[in-house]
Design an enzyme around this catalytic site. Structure first.
Site, PDB file in Angstrom:
ATOM      1  N   TYR A 111       1.063  -1.145   0.187  1.00  0.00           N
ATOM      2  CA  TYR A 111      -0.032  -0.250  -0.257  1.00  0.00           C
ATOM      3  C   TYR A 111       0.493   1.414   0.359  1.00  0.00           C
ATOM      4  O   TYR A 111       0.603   2.089  -1.212  1.00  0.00           O
ATOM      5  CB  TYR A 111      -1.041  -0.480   1.369  1.00  0.00           C
ATOM      6  CG  TYR A 111      -1.362   1.420   1.317  1.00  0.00           C
ATOM      7  CD1 TYR A 111      -3.086   0.847   0.912  1.00  0.00           C
ATOM      8  CD2 TYR A 111      -0.785   2.429   1.858  1.00  0.00           C
ATOM      9  CE1 TYR A 111      -4.380   2.733   1.376  1.00  0.00           C
ATOM     10  CE2 TYR A 111      -1.737   3.002   2.192  1.00  0.00           C
ATOM     11  CZ  TYR A 111      -3.851   3.838   1.655  1.00  0.00           C
ATOM     12  OH  TYR A 111      -4.003   4.574   1.693  1.00  0.00           O
ATOM     13  N   GLN A 112       1.346   1.371   0.545  1.00  0.00           N
ATOM     14  CA  GLN A 112       2.513   2.597   1.185  1.00  0.00           C
ATOM     15  C   GLN A 112       3.214   2.417  -0.603  1.00  0.00           C
ATOM     16  O   GLN A 112       3.627   4.355  -0.478  1.00  0.00           O
ATOM     17  CB  GLN A 112       3.230   2.640   2.004  1.00  0.00           C
ATOM     18  CG  GLN A 112       3.674   1.865   4.120  1.00  0.00           C
ATOM     19  CD  GLN A 112       1.937   2.476   4.227  1.00  0.00           C
ATOM     20  OE1 GLN A 112       1.570   3.674   4.235  1.00  0.00           O
ATOM     21  NE2 GLN A 112       1.988   2.006   5.497  1.00  0.00           N
TER      22      GLN A 112
ATOM     23  N   ASP B 254      -4.232  10.017   2.167  1.00  0.00           N
ATOM     24  CA  ASP B 254      -3.881   8.417   2.568  1.00  0.00           C
ATOM     25  C   ASP B 254      -5.190   9.029   4.137  1.00  0.00           C
ATOM     26  O   ASP B 254      -4.683   8.057   4.968  1.00  0.00           O
ATOM     27  CB  ASP B 254      -2.599   8.388   3.432  1.00  0.00           C
ATOM     28  CG  ASP B 254      -2.643   7.014   3.994  1.00  0.00           C
ATOM     29  OD1 ASP B 254      -3.411   6.152   3.563  1.00  0.00           O
ATOM     30  OD2 ASP B 254      -1.611   6.642   4.738  1.00  0.00           O
TER      31      ASP B 254
END
Length: 290
Positions: free
Chosen positions: A68-69, A162
Site C-alpha cells: 500500500y505505502q 492516505d
C-alpha cells in the site's frame, strides 16, 4: 471488546455484515485507547506482525504494509515530471512519508494528520513506519486536513490522501469540497492520489468518487493493487491531474534494479505501476459510463 473473540480479531469497522467477516488470529493486544477522534488498537498477529486498527478497521500490518505505502506514493510521484513538493493528508503512521522521501526528486514533504495520537502510537509500536519522522525533509502538522489544504493554494506538485474509510474523522476527505480544495492547492500540472476503497465491496462509492473527480480534474484514473489484510485483498487509488492529460499507466520515472534494492522496494516496480491500471472489464464499464 466485540472485535476480539476466541483468539481472533474480527474487523467490524468496514464490513459489518451478516455475510462477510474478515478475521486475523492474534496473540496479544498491545494497545487500546480512545483518542479525541477515534478508537486506536494495536495487536500482535503470528502471521502479520503488529497490526494498527482505527475504529475497528485494519489500517496496516507489518507483514504487508509495503504494498500500500509504496503504491500510493510512487504511482503519483512517477507520473509527475518533477515532484519536488509533496503533501500527505493523513498517513499518521508514517509509512507513506517513508516511501515519498525515498524518491530522488522530492525536496520537501508536509504530512498533515488530524490525530496526533496515531503518530505517537506509530512511534512507539511501528519503528519501521515511523522512521520517516526523523527525516529533515519532513514537516509534520497536526491539523484538520481539509482546513490545511484550503489554506495552501497553488503550493504542491503532488497531494497524497492516505485516508481511512469514509466514516468518522475521514468522512470529509471523500467530499467534493475537499477535492476542489486539493485541486486549488496544486501547482500547474499537479497530481492527486487518494485512497479509493475496494471495487469488490464499494463499487458504488468508487464510481461516485470517480464521477466527482472528473468534474474537477482534467484526467482521472483508478489504480488497483493487492494487499491481503484489506477487504477482498484489493484496494484502489483515485489518481488525477489538475489541468492536463496524463498517461498514468506509463511511468515517467523508472528505477533500475540497483535503485530498487537501495530504496528497499518490495512491491512497486515499473511493471507493477503499469499493471495497476489494468482493470477488469466490469470496472472499466462502470467507471467510463459514469
Amino acid at each position: 471488546m466485540d472485535s476480539f473473540r476466541n483468539g481472533w480479531f474480527t474487523e467490524t469497522g468496514v464490513l459489518n455484515s451478516d455475510y462477510v467477516n474478515i478475521s486475523i488470529k492474534y496473540s496479544k493486544l498491545l494497545y487500546s485507547q480512545q483518542s479525541k477522534f477515534q478508537k486506536i488498537l494495536v495487536f500482535d498477529s503470528p502471521k502479520f506482525g503488529k497490526c494498527l486498527v482505527l475504529d475497528d478497521a485494519i489500517q496496516c500490518t507489518e507483514n504487508d504494509e509495503f504494498s500500500y505505502q509504496e503504491s500510493i506514493a510512487f504511482l503519483p510521484l512517477n507520473s509527475h515530471p518533477d515532484p519536488k513538493k509533496v503533501l500527505i493528508i493523513g498517513g499518521g503512521d508514517g509509512g507513506v512519508a517513508r516511501e515519498v522521501l525515498k524518491h530522488p526528486l522530492v525536496e520537501q514533504v508536509t504530512l498533515c494528520e488530524i490525530d496526533e495520537e496515531v503518530v505517537n502510537v506509530s512511534k512507539k509500536f511501528f519503528p519501521s513506519l515511523s522512521c520517516a519522522f526523523d527525516n529533515p525533509k519532513l514537516n509534520v502538522v497536526i491539523e484538520d486536513g481539509t482546513k490545511f489544504v484550503a489554506n495552501h493554494k497553488n503550493t504542491f506538485d503532488v497531494i497524497i490522501c492516505d485516508s481511512s474509510d469514509p466514516i468518522g474523522p475521514a468522512q470529509c476527505l471523500f467530499e467534493q469540497s475537499y477535492y476542489n480544495a486539493m485541486r486549488e492547492a496544486l501547482k500547474d500540472g499537479g497530481i492527486i492520489c487518494c485512497q479509493a476503497e475496494s471495487y469488490w465491496f464499494d463499487l458504488k462509492l468508487v464510481v461516485s468518487m470517480f464521477k466527482m473527480a472528473k468534474q474537477l480534474f482534467k484526467c482521472v484514473e483508478y489504480a488497483s493493487i493487492s494487499i491481503p489484510t484489506y477487504p477482498a485483498g484489493q484496494i484502489g487509488f483515485l489518481i488525477a491531474c489538475k489541468d492536463k492529460e496524463v498517461n498514468f499507466s506509463e511511468p515517467l520515472h523508472t528505477f533500475s534494479n540497483k535503485q530498487q534494492t537501495q530504496m528497499a522496494l518490495k512491491y512497486y516496480s515499473a511493471n507493477i505501476h503499469r499493471s495497476s491500471f489494468v482493470l477488469p472489464p466490469f470496472i472499466c464499464e462502470a467507471l467510463h459510463n459514469c
